[in-house]
Design a protein around this motif. Structure first.
Motif, short mmCIF file in Angstrom:
data_model
loop_
_atom_site.label_atom_id
_atom_site.label_comp_id
_atom_site.label_asym_id
_atom_site.label_seq_id
_atom_site.Cartn_x
_atom_site.Cartn_y
_atom_site.Cartn_z
N UNK A 97 5.32 0.10 11.93
CA UNK A 97 4.36 1.52 11.79
C UNK A 97 4.47 2.04 10.19
N UNK A 98 5.36 1.64 9.49
CA UNK A 98 5.39 1.89 8.04
C UNK A 98 5.13 0.64 7.28
N UNK A 99 5.97 0.60 6.24
CA UNK A 99 5.70 -0.41 5.28
C UNK A 99 6.28 -1.84 5.50
N UNK A 100 5.39 -2.74 5.96
CA UNK A 100 5.72 -4.03 6.47
C UNK A 100 6.45 -4.73 5.22
N UNK A 160 0.64 -1.28 0.09
CA UNK A 160 0.00 -0.03 -0.05
C UNK A 160 0.84 1.29 -0.05
N UNK A 161 1.84 1.28 0.88
CA UNK A 161 2.79 2.48 0.73
C UNK A 161 3.36 2.97 -0.50
N UNK A 162 3.81 1.95 -1.10
CA UNK A 162 4.40 2.12 -2.33
C UNK A 162 3.30 2.56 -3.50
N UNK A 163 2.33 1.86 -3.29
CA UNK A 163 1.21 2.17 -4.46
C UNK A 163 0.83 3.80 -4.18
N UNK A 164 0.53 4.06 -2.75
CA UNK A 164 0.27 5.36 -2.65
C UNK A 164 1.37 6.53 -3.36
N UNK A 165 2.45 6.17 -2.87
CA UNK A 165 3.51 6.98 -3.24
C UNK A 165 3.61 7.30 -4.92
N UNK A 166 3.24 6.02 -5.63
CA UNK A 166 3.06 6.10 -6.90
C UNK A 166 2.06 6.93 -7.60
N UNK A 168 -5.56 0.90 9.58
CA UNK A 168 -6.51 1.60 8.76
C UNK A 168 -5.20 2.33 7.85
N UNK A 169 -5.33 2.20 6.48
CA UNK A 169 -4.66 2.76 5.54
C UNK A 169 -4.89 3.69 4.73
N UNK A 170 -4.27 4.81 4.94
CA UNK A 170 -4.55 6.24 4.38
C UNK A 170 -3.77 6.68 3.45
N UNK A 171 -4.44 7.58 2.51
CA UNK A 171 -3.68 8.43 1.65
C UNK A 171 -4.17 9.85 1.66
N UNK A 172 -3.07 10.74 1.91
CA UNK A 172 -3.42 12.19 2.18
C UNK A 172 -4.59 12.22 3.33
N UNK A 176 -0.12 6.74 5.00
CA UNK A 176 -0.16 6.71 6.49
C UNK A 176 -0.81 5.52 7.08
N UNK A 177 -0.56 4.91 8.18
CA UNK A 177 -1.22 3.92 8.80
C UNK A 177 -1.30 4.03 10.32
N UNK A 178 -2.69 3.50 10.70
CA UNK A 178 -3.17 3.60 12.22
C UNK A 178 -3.29 1.96 12.34
N UNK A 179 -2.41 1.68 13.40
CA UNK A 179 -2.56 0.25 14.02
C UNK A 179 -3.63 0.32 14.89
N UNK A 180 -4.70 -0.66 14.62
CA UNK A 180 -5.76 -0.71 15.65
C UNK A 180 -5.77 -1.97 16.29
N UNK A 181 -4.88 -2.98 15.97
CA UNK A 181 -4.64 -4.44 16.65
C UNK A 181 -3.41 -4.91 16.19
N UNK A 182 -2.59 -5.47 16.98
CA UNK A 182 -1.23 -6.34 17.03
C UNK A 182 -1.22 -7.29 18.10
N UNK A 183 -1.44 -8.42 17.50
CA UNK A 183 -1.39 -9.31 18.53
C UNK A 183 -0.84 -10.82 17.72
#
Length: 234
Positions: free
Chosen positions: A156-159, A83-89, A127-131, A95-102
């Motif tokens: 927190x960034x690109x996995x 997703x990160x690379x796709x948005x930059x292209x 939650x993956x965001x663009x702008x 940006x991302x917001x982690x809502x669960x990590x387990x």
């Protein structure tokens, strides 16, 4: 075509052309029904359809407000990318917001990886965001047996970048399906939908160059913004 659909398409055309700009207020149902000489049910059904397309929002007795139209993106699907690379292209700031990590032990997910039911799996919901606009809700599972560095890594960034640069497990191919679905109430809140609107559900199995499955992800992408582009050759 039923009368309410004719009205829906007429209002839709006015919004798309800019004749009804963002912020314009449409009359309340009763008032518009009287003005047009049609039943209130006709107006209700037309407005409901436009709300489902996220073109209108209800303002109670004041009527209905024309919503801002989200800019559509048209990513290509010619190679494996995150997703990160796709948005930059696409010229957007990811940006991302982690809502669960387990760490989970899930029999059904383990079977997807071909692992025992007791195998530890990292579950990551974001939650993956663009702008700063929520574009997708992504639930991903990762094979900790293959990549133990994921357990405590900075995700927190690109996995995908972490896998390639920090864990030595670059993803080189995937198997992917795309299907239409409707969002849940929670997902409607995430995407700021007044009414459930069709979305794209993308399921991806991603593999390392050693042929080991590293990732399984289910990403829900908002249908009012995403239009995928494919190039096919004979």
């Amino acid at each position: 075509m039923p009368l309410y659909q004719q009205l829906e398409e007429q209002i839709h055309a006015l919004i798309m052309s800019g004749a009804l700009p963002t912020g314009a207020v449409l009359p309340a149902e009763r008032q518009l029904a009287e003005n047009l000489g049609v039943s209130r049910v006709t107006i209700q059904r037309a407005y409901a359809a436009l709300r489902q397309r996220n073109l209108l929002s209800s303002q109670g007795r004041k009527g209905f407000l024309v919503r801002s139209r989200p800019e559509q993106v048209h990513p290509g699907m010619d190679r494996l990318k995150g997703f990160t690379e796709e948005m930059r292209e696409l010229g957007k700031v990811p940006s991302s917001r982690v809502t669960e990590r387990a760490i989970v032990h899930d029999r059904s997910i383990s079977s997807i990886f071909g692992l025992p039911s007791t195998a530890p799996i990292l579950k990551l919901t974001r939650i993956r965001c663009g702008d700063d606009i929520a574009m997708s809700r992504e639930v991903a599972w990762y094979n900790l047996k293959a990549v133990p560095a994921l357990e405590h890594g900075d995700l927190s960034g690109s996995v995908y970048a972490f896998l390639a640069d920090e864990a030595g497990a670059r993803l080189v191919r995937c198997e992917q399906t795309i299907e239409a679905t409707m969002p849940t109430a929670e997902e409607c809140r995430i995407f700021d939908f007044d009414e459930p609107s069709p979305c794209l559900l993308i399921k991806r199995h991603s593999f390392s160059d050693a042929g080991v499955m590293i990732e399984y992800v289910e990403g829900l992408f908002r249908g009012d913004m995403y239009s995928y582009r494919l190039k096919l050759r004979t």
